[in-house]
Motif scaffolding. Structure first.
Motif, PDB file in Angstrom:
ATOM      1  N   HIS A   8      35.647  43.268  29.081  1.00  0.00           N
ATOM      2  CA  HIS A   8      37.097  43.143  29.012  1.00  0.00           C
ATOM      3  C   HIS A   8      37.514  41.675  29.056  1.00  0.00           C
ATOM      4  N   LEU A   9      36.715  40.851  29.746  1.00  0.00           N
ATOM      5  CA  LEU A   9      37.019  39.429  29.862  1.00  0.00           C
ATOM      6  C   LEU A   9      36.359  38.597  28.768  1.00  0.00           C
ATOM      7  N   GLY A  10      35.577  39.257  27.904  1.00  0.00           N
ATOM      8  CA  GLY A  10      34.934  38.549  26.810  1.00  0.00           C
ATOM      9  C   GLY A  10      33.719  37.746  27.226  1.00  0.00           C
ATOM     10  N   ILE A  11      33.057  38.145  28.311  1.00  0.00           N
ATOM     11  CA  ILE A  11      31.904  37.412  28.834  1.00  0.00           C
ATOM     12  C   ILE A  11      30.622  38.119  28.413  1.00  0.00           C
ATOM     13  N   ALA A  12      29.631  37.355  27.961  1.00  0.00           N
ATOM     14  CA  ALA A  12      28.338  37.917  27.574  1.00  0.00           C
ATOM     15  C   ALA A  12      27.572  38.370  28.818  1.00  0.00           C
ATOM     16  N   VAL A  13      26.898  39.513  28.716  1.00  0.00           N
ATOM     17  CA  VAL A  13      26.242  40.130  29.864  1.00  0.00           C
ATOM     18  C   VAL A  13      24.732  40.232  29.636  1.00  0.00           C
ATOM     19  N   HIS A  14      23.961  39.723  30.584  1.00  0.00           N
ATOM     20  CA  HIS A  14      22.528  39.976  30.666  1.00  0.00           C
ATOM     21  C   HIS A  14      22.315  40.936  31.830  1.00  0.00           C
ATOM     22  N   THR A  15      21.323  41.815  31.730  1.00  0.00           N
ATOM     23  CA  THR A  15      21.101  42.782  32.807  1.00  0.00           C
ATOM     24  C   THR A  15      19.631  42.827  33.201  1.00  0.00           C
ATOM     25  N   ALA A  16      19.414  43.209  34.448  1.00  0.00           N
ATOM     26  CA  ALA A  16      18.076  43.501  34.968  1.00  0.00           C
ATOM     27  C   ALA A  16      18.220  44.649  35.944  1.00  0.00           C
ATOM     28  N   THR A  17      17.220  45.538  35.980  1.00  0.00           N
ATOM     29  CA  THR A  17      17.352  46.771  36.759  1.00  0.00           C
ATOM     30  C   THR A  17      16.724  46.708  38.146  1.00  0.00           C
ATOM     31  N   ALA A  27      27.021  49.837  34.287  1.00  0.00           N
ATOM     32  CA  ALA A  27      28.061  50.166  33.309  1.00  0.00           C
ATOM     33  C   ALA A  27      29.431  49.663  33.761  1.00  0.00           C
ATOM     34  N   GLN A  28      29.708  49.773  35.064  1.00  0.00           N
ATOM     35  CA  GLN A  28      31.010  49.332  35.557  1.00  0.00           C
ATOM     36  C   GLN A  28      31.152  47.823  35.437  1.00  0.00           C
ATOM     37  N   CYS A  29      30.108  47.091  35.803  1.00  0.00           N
ATOM     38  CA  CYS A  29      30.147  45.632  35.677  1.00  0.00           C
ATOM     39  C   CYS A  29      30.289  45.219  34.213  1.00  0.00           C
ATOM     40  N   ARG A  30      29.509  45.849  33.356  1.00  0.00           N
ATOM     41  CA  ARG A  30      29.558  45.495  31.936  1.00  0.00           C
ATOM     42  C   ARG A  30      30.957  45.741  31.362  1.00  0.00           C
ATOM     43  N   SER A  31      31.576  46.837  31.759  1.00  0.00           N
ATOM     44  CA  SER A  31      32.908  47.150  31.251  1.00  0.00           C
ATOM     45  C   SER A  31      33.913  46.066  31.632  1.00  0.00           C
ATOM     46  N   THR A  32      33.854  45.621  32.891  1.00  0.00           N
ATOM     47  CA  THR A  32      34.775  44.582  33.351  1.00  0.00           C
ATOM     48  C   THR A  32      34.511  43.263  32.635  1.00  0.00           C
ATOM     49  N   LEU A  33      33.239  42.889  32.514  1.00  0.00           N
ATOM     50  CA  LEU A  33      32.885  41.629  31.869  1.00  0.00           C
ATOM     51  C   LEU A  33      33.220  41.655  30.381  1.00  0.00           C
ATOM     52  N   ALA A  87      36.859  31.885  28.729  1.00  0.00           N
ATOM     53  CA  ALA A  87      35.726  32.748  29.063  1.00  0.00           C
ATOM     54  C   ALA A  87      34.800  32.965  27.880  1.00  0.00           C
ATOM     55  N   ASP A  88      35.288  32.682  26.680  1.00  0.00           N
ATOM     56  CA  ASP A  88      34.480  32.906  25.487  1.00  0.00           C
ATOM     57  C   ASP A  88      33.206  32.056  25.544  1.00  0.00           C
ATOM     58  N   GLY A  89      32.057  32.712  25.413  1.00  0.00           N
ATOM     59  CA  GLY A  89      30.789  32.007  25.454  1.00  0.00           C
ATOM     60  C   GLY A  89      30.146  31.941  26.826  1.00  0.00           C
ATOM     61  N   LEU A  90      30.872  32.316  27.878  1.00  0.00           N
ATOM     62  CA  LEU A  90      30.284  32.325  29.216  1.00  0.00           C
ATOM     63  C   LEU A  90      29.325  33.504  29.359  1.00  0.00           C
ATOM     64  N   GLU A  91      28.342  33.341  30.247  1.00  0.00           N
ATOM     65  CA  GLU A  91      27.314  34.360  30.431  1.00  0.00           C
ATOM     66  C   GLU A  91      27.163  34.706  31.908  1.00  0.00           C
TER      67      GLU A  91
END
Length: 311
Positions: A200-209, A192-198, A176-180
């Motif tokens: 935990h898995l070591g996945i980089a997170v991009h967000t849009a509102t 926040a909930q999605c980011r916390s889970t991702l 998972a390292d390096g996945l986005e």
């Protein structure tokens, strides 16, 4: 009152058309508030409430409704306003969020209106992070404030965003390292909930509102020469968002040759049975109710395995 919701069964006709229906109501004053009709099961006059010991201050009590015990939340008090005056006519909006049923005590119920998501705007900049609105709109020149019910419910009963250790496949963590992943959600609680889970898995997170901002970001990457379906492990999107909903976002992605193969998970607090029926219609790859970190982690890990097997 029940007749107000007779048209709700036709809601599937709105999916993919970037439209929604809002149930408008007041909380004691003249200001109009609203929630999406998708989440409403019924509107009735406030029944007799039974008090519960040690209840949250915003929980007015419980009532028995159609064979089940339903907690009743004073929606006015829960967003920092004066409590509803029970000596005046009150109504109960029975809703389903994340497979749980609760009632919101409100004052006068106004009406249901059909609108385009493009008419629904994010709260103005500068309102801070403590407000309880996901969006605003204008009806007959009057401002209508759309309440962030997920935030209300999270403050009354905080969501557990931790992932169980037995759910994590440790052999996958290094892969998972390096996945986005791109997460699109207008709710700060949902993001926040999605980011916390991702995280935990070591996945980089991009967000849009909202969906429009999410689509703009995807198109920007594509215009810069990025192979977006390979850049992102998946996009996780809410269903209802200002300006462009998740269904329309999915349709727009599927119609863009540069983006059409992106893996899309619909992640929403709307009724599970309804959304499962809509996933194929709009072209999503999977559906998941919100605030289930173990299931979200499972969906993500299954996608990682699928990608690795295809390589």
């Amino acid at each position: 009152m029940a007749g107000m919701l007779d048209a709700v069964d036709q809601r599937t006709q709105l999916v993919g058309e970037n439209r929604l229906e809002l149930l408008m109501f007041r909380l004691g004053g003249m200001q109009l508030f609203a929630i999406n009709v998708f989440k409403v099961q019924e509107v009735v006059q406030l029944p007799r409430l039974n008090l519960m010991p040690h209840r949250h201050p915003s929980v007015a009590g419980v009532t028995h409704f159609r064979g089940r015990t339903v907690p009743v939340i004073d929606l006015s008090e829960s967003i920092g306003l004066r409590p509803i005056d029970k000596d005046k006519p009150c109504n109960l909006i029975v809703t389903e969020y994340n497979n749980t049923v609760q009632g919101f005590m409100v004052g006068e119920v106004d009406r249901i209106i059909n609108m385009n998501w493009s008419e629904i705007l994010p709260p103005p900049d500068g309102t801070g992070r403590t407000h309880y609105l996901t969006a605003i709109t204008r009806v007959n020149e009057r401002i209508v404030e759309i309440i962030d019910v997920e935030k209300v419910l999270a403050e009354i009963s905080p969501y557990d965003s931790s992932v169980s250790e037995d759910v994590i496949d440790k052999d996958l963590l290094s892969l998972a390292d390096g996945l986005e992943v791109l997460v699109v959600d207008d709710s700060s609680v949902g993001l926040a909930q999605c980011r916390s889970t991702l995280d935990h898995l070591g996945i980089a997170v991009h967000t849009a509102t909202d969906g429009k901002r999410g689509l703009d970001l995807l198109k920007k990457w594509a215009a810069e020469g990025e192979d977006v379906p390979n850049k992102l492990l998946m996009m996780i999107t809410d269903a209802e968002m200002p300006e462009m909903d998740g269904y329309r976002l999915t349709r727009e992605i599927r119609e863009d040759p540069r983006l059409k193969d992106l893996y899309i998970v619909l992640h929403t607090s709307l009724s599970g049975s309804f959304n499962k029926a809509m996933v194929q219609k709009v072209g999503c790859d999977d559906f998941l109710s919100k605030f289930q970190p173990d299931k979200l982690a499972t969906v993500i890990q299954d996608r990682i395995r699928s990608v690795m097997e295809a390589e």
